[in-house]
Write a protein that holds these residues in place. Structure first.
Motif, PDB file in Angstrom:
ATOM      1  N   LEU A  63       6.475  -1.801   4.047  1.00  0.00           N
ATOM      2  CA  LEU A  63       5.108  -2.089   3.674  1.00  0.00           C
ATOM      3  C   LEU A  63       4.976  -2.789   2.330  1.00  0.00           C
ATOM      4  N   PHE A  64       3.993  -3.407   1.752  1.00  0.00           N
ATOM      5  CA  PHE A  64       4.038  -4.175   0.526  1.00  0.00           C
ATOM      6  C   PHE A  64       4.114  -3.080  -0.659  1.00  0.00           C
ATOM      7  N   PRO A  65       5.035  -2.804  -1.515  1.00  0.00           N
ATOM      8  CA  PRO A  65       4.715  -1.591  -2.358  1.00  0.00           C
ATOM      9  C   PRO A  65       3.968  -1.640  -3.479  1.00  0.00           C
ATOM     10  N   HIS A  66       3.084  -2.962  -3.749  1.00  0.00           N
ATOM     11  CA  HIS A  66       2.304  -3.082  -5.026  1.00  0.00           C
ATOM     12  C   HIS A  66       0.880  -2.897  -4.191  1.00  0.00           C
ATOM     13  N   LEU A  67       0.726  -2.599  -2.964  1.00  0.00           N
ATOM     14  CA  LEU A  67      -0.527  -2.582  -2.388  1.00  0.00           C
ATOM     15  C   LEU A  67      -0.829  -1.114  -1.969  1.00  0.00           C
ATOM     16  N   ASP A  68      -2.048  -0.675  -1.984  1.00  0.00           N
ATOM     17  CA  ASP A  68      -2.423   0.745  -1.490  1.00  0.00           C
ATOM     18  C   ASP A  68      -2.316   0.566   0.138  1.00  0.00           C
ATOM     19  N   VAL A  69      -2.541   1.725   0.696  1.00  0.00           N
ATOM     20  CA  VAL A  69      -2.496   1.959   2.252  1.00  0.00           C
ATOM     21  C   VAL A  69      -3.546   0.968   2.770  1.00  0.00           C
ATOM     22  N   ALA A  70      -4.644   0.924   2.279  1.00  0.00           N
ATOM     23  CA  ALA A  70      -6.127   0.451   2.769  1.00  0.00           C
ATOM     24  C   ALA A  70      -5.774  -1.253   2.751  1.00  0.00           C
TER      25      ALA A  70
ATOM     26  N   ASN B 105      -2.644  -2.680   2.426  1.00  0.00           N
ATOM     27  CA  ASN B 105      -1.632  -2.984   3.506  1.00  0.00           C
ATOM     28  C   ASN B 105      -2.309  -3.259   4.809  1.00  0.00           C
ATOM     29  N   ILE B 106      -3.145  -2.301   5.281  1.00  0.00           N
ATOM     30  CA  ILE B 106      -3.699  -2.435   6.530  1.00  0.00           C
ATOM     31  C   ILE B 106      -4.684  -3.764   6.652  1.00  0.00           C
ATOM     32  N   ARG B 107      -5.485  -4.037   5.428  1.00  0.00           N
ATOM     33  CA  ARG B 107      -6.300  -5.080   5.492  1.00  0.00           C
ATOM     34  C   ARG B 107      -5.597  -6.306   5.487  1.00  0.00           C
ATOM     35  N   PHE B 108      -4.437  -6.383   5.323  1.00  0.00           N
ATOM     36  CA  PHE B 108      -3.614  -7.634   5.187  1.00  0.00           C
ATOM     37  C   PHE B 108      -3.273  -8.243   6.557  1.00  0.00           C
ATOM     38  N   GLY B 109      -3.378  -7.168   7.601  1.00  0.00           N
ATOM     39  CA  GLY B 109      -3.449  -7.711   8.938  1.00  0.00           C
ATOM     40  C   GLY B 109      -4.404  -7.855   9.511  1.00  0.00           C
ATOM     41  N   LEU B 110      -5.507  -7.419   8.745  1.00  0.00           N
ATOM     42  CA  LEU B 110      -7.012  -7.969   9.344  1.00  0.00           C
ATOM     43  C   LEU B 110      -7.547  -9.423   8.934  1.00  0.00           C
ATOM     44  N   GLY B 111      -7.042  -9.784   7.862  1.00  0.00           N
ATOM     45  CA  GLY B 111      -7.369 -11.161   7.343  1.00  0.00           C
ATOM     46  C   GLY B 111      -8.583 -10.843   6.645  1.00  0.00           C
ATOM     47  N   ARG B 112      -9.578 -11.854   6.889  1.00  0.00           N
ATOM     48  CA  ARG B 112     -10.870 -12.033   5.903  1.00  0.00           C
ATOM     49  C   ARG B 112     -12.088 -11.116   6.966  1.00  0.00           C
ATOM     50  N   ARG B 113     -11.823 -10.366   7.559  1.00  0.00           N
ATOM     51  CA  ARG B 113     -12.928  -9.623   8.489  1.00  0.00           C
ATOM     52  C   ARG B 113     -13.933  -8.859   7.349  1.00  0.00           C
ATOM     53  N   ALA B 114     -15.177  -9.291   7.665  1.00  0.00           N
ATOM     54  CA  ALA B 114     -16.153  -8.542   6.779  1.00  0.00           C
ATOM     55  C   ALA B 114     -16.067  -7.131   7.050  1.00  0.00           C
TER      56      ALA B 114
ATOM     57  N   THR C 278      -5.878   5.341  -0.472  1.00  0.00           N
ATOM     58  CA  THR C 278      -5.978   4.994  -1.913  1.00  0.00           C
ATOM     59  C   THR C 278      -4.568   4.917  -2.268  1.00  0.00           C
ATOM     60  N   ARG C 279      -3.797   5.637  -1.507  1.00  0.00           N
ATOM     61  CA  ARG C 279      -2.185   5.946  -2.043  1.00  0.00           C
ATOM     62  C   ARG C 279      -1.475   4.537  -1.641  1.00  0.00           C
ATOM     63  N   ARG C 280      -0.480   4.493  -2.810  1.00  0.00           N
ATOM     64  CA  ARG C 280       0.723   3.580  -2.447  1.00  0.00           C
ATOM     65  C   ARG C 280       1.682   4.055  -1.554  1.00  0.00           C
ATOM     66  N   PRO C 281       2.839   3.091  -1.068  1.00  0.00           N
ATOM     67  CA  PRO C 281       3.558   3.606  -0.244  1.00  0.00           C
ATOM     68  C   PRO C 281       4.514   4.487  -0.739  1.00  0.00           C
ATOM     69  N   ASP C 282       5.017   4.468  -2.124  1.00  0.00           N
ATOM     70  CA  ASP C 282       5.901   5.606  -2.613  1.00  0.00           C
ATOM     71  C   ASP C 282       5.510   6.868  -2.860  1.00  0.00           C
TER      72      ASP C 282
END
Length: 348
Positions: free
Chosen positions: A90-97, A99-108, A129-133
């Motif tokens: 996972l990207f450590p600087h991004l929260d859970v949402a 990280n998942i939105r990264f896979g969704l691209g620009r979906r509205a 809203t939590r981070r991976p750590d």
């Protein structure tokens, strides 16, 4: 819908042959498990399919597209293939949402899909809203699964994705993932050390040894009809015996047992799974056979939760066998049991 076809895939690292000429077909929407010991080439093969490595020989096709063949090589980001690594990554600087939105691209409707994907991997929306750590290892792995699913790939590669989960949660998440993949028509390839996981997950199982497939087939076929003693023992507990083969049967210390002898006669090696040996408290005659049950005395009992391992000695043969029985009503040491074999023996 796309089929994956691999022909003659070879990958070398210097003098070491990690993958030594592999053929594999994965049907669209199906589930395949590749199982083997550490260093057998499982993860290297997954990297070839994903596009992280190029094969030195052979070809890989996905649907109508040629992914790897000779000088042709389609990079990973252009393949419609998702992957979940053992560590989640996972990207450590991004929260859970995020990280998942990264896979969704620009979906509205990204936020709605985030909640759906969290539910698909059995995570509460409150962790968005939590981070991976701030997550446990198991939670991180499930977020990684959700992120990979967000891309809606045609093929999902799973490299030990359940290793950080406890046994109860592992089965629950695996069942949820199977449902999600099946509903979306996404084919999947699971790499695992866990034989039970492979057999319960897949439509097709490939046993990898020394960079090649020792055997490929349905879970039931590999479990009951392994091609070698090594494969038999790798896929579970086995009772290995010598026997005398006749037309459609073998004779051994457990009596006469039906078997596909394939024309073999004389001395043969056979395999039974421990659960095939049925236990009775009094002598009995198997239906349709001319042999009776075999008497054996209990030598030891080891409790293992719902099941127990029971050692029994067959006096007439000076032989001990290890059986698997339900813990409820387990026999005590010294008790005489009467054994009958169910199903067929497998002749090597």
């Amino acid at each position: 819908m796309s089929d994956l076809r691999i022909r003659g895939a070879v990958k070398r690292y210097g003098p070491v042959v990690a993958v030594g000429g592999v053929d594999l077909d994965v049907r669209a929407g199906s589930r395949t498990a590749i199982v083997g010991t550490s260093g057998s080439g499982k993860t290297t093969l997954l990297r070839l399919i994903a596009g992280f490595e190029a094969p030195d020989e052979g070809e890989i096709h996905f649907g109508e597209a040629c992914l790897s063949q000779g000088s042709r090589f389609v990079p990973a980001y252009k393949r419609e293939i998702g992957i979940v690594a053992q560590d989640g990554a996972l990207f450590p600087h991004l929260d859970v949402a995020a990280n998942i939105r990264f896979g969704l691209g620009r979906r509205a409707d990204g936020d709605i899909h985030v909640q759906r994907l969290l539910a698909a991997v059995e995570l509460s929306p409150t962790i968005a809203t939590r981070r991976p750590d701030e997550l446990s290892g198991g939670q991180q792995q499930r977020v990684a699964l959700a992120r990979a699913l967000a891309r809606q790939p045609k093929l999902m590669l799973l490299d030990e994705p359940f290793s950080a989960l406890d046994s109860g949660l592992r089965q629950s998440v695996r069942d949820s993932l199977c449902h999600t993949l099946d509903s979306a028509g996404i084919a999947s390839i699971l790499v695992t050390h866990d034989q039970v996981e492979a057999l319960s997950f897949a439509d097709q199982v490939a046993v990898m040894r020394g960079g090649i497939f020792a055997q490929t087939g349905t879970p039931l076929d590999l479990y009951l009809r392994p091609g070698s003693v090594e494969t038999a023992l790798f896929l579970g507990k086995a009772i290995l015996l010598t026997a005398t083969a006749g037309p459609g049967y073998v004779d051994c210390v457990l009596g006469r047992i039906p078997a596909s002898t394939r024309g073999k006669t004389g001395a043969v090696d056979i395999m039974l799974r421990p659960e095939q040996v049925l236990v009775h408290t009094r002598p009995t005659s198997p239906v349709g056979r001319d042999t009776r049950s075999i008497a054996a005395s209990v030598t030891n009992v080891r409790f293992e939760g719902p099941d127990c391992t029971v050692g029994v000695a067959i006096a007439d043969a000076a032989m001990e066998l290890t059986l698997k029985l339900p813990s409820f009503g387990a026999p005590e040491v010294g008790r005489v049991l009467h054994l009958v074999v169910g199903g067929e023996a497998h002749v090597f």
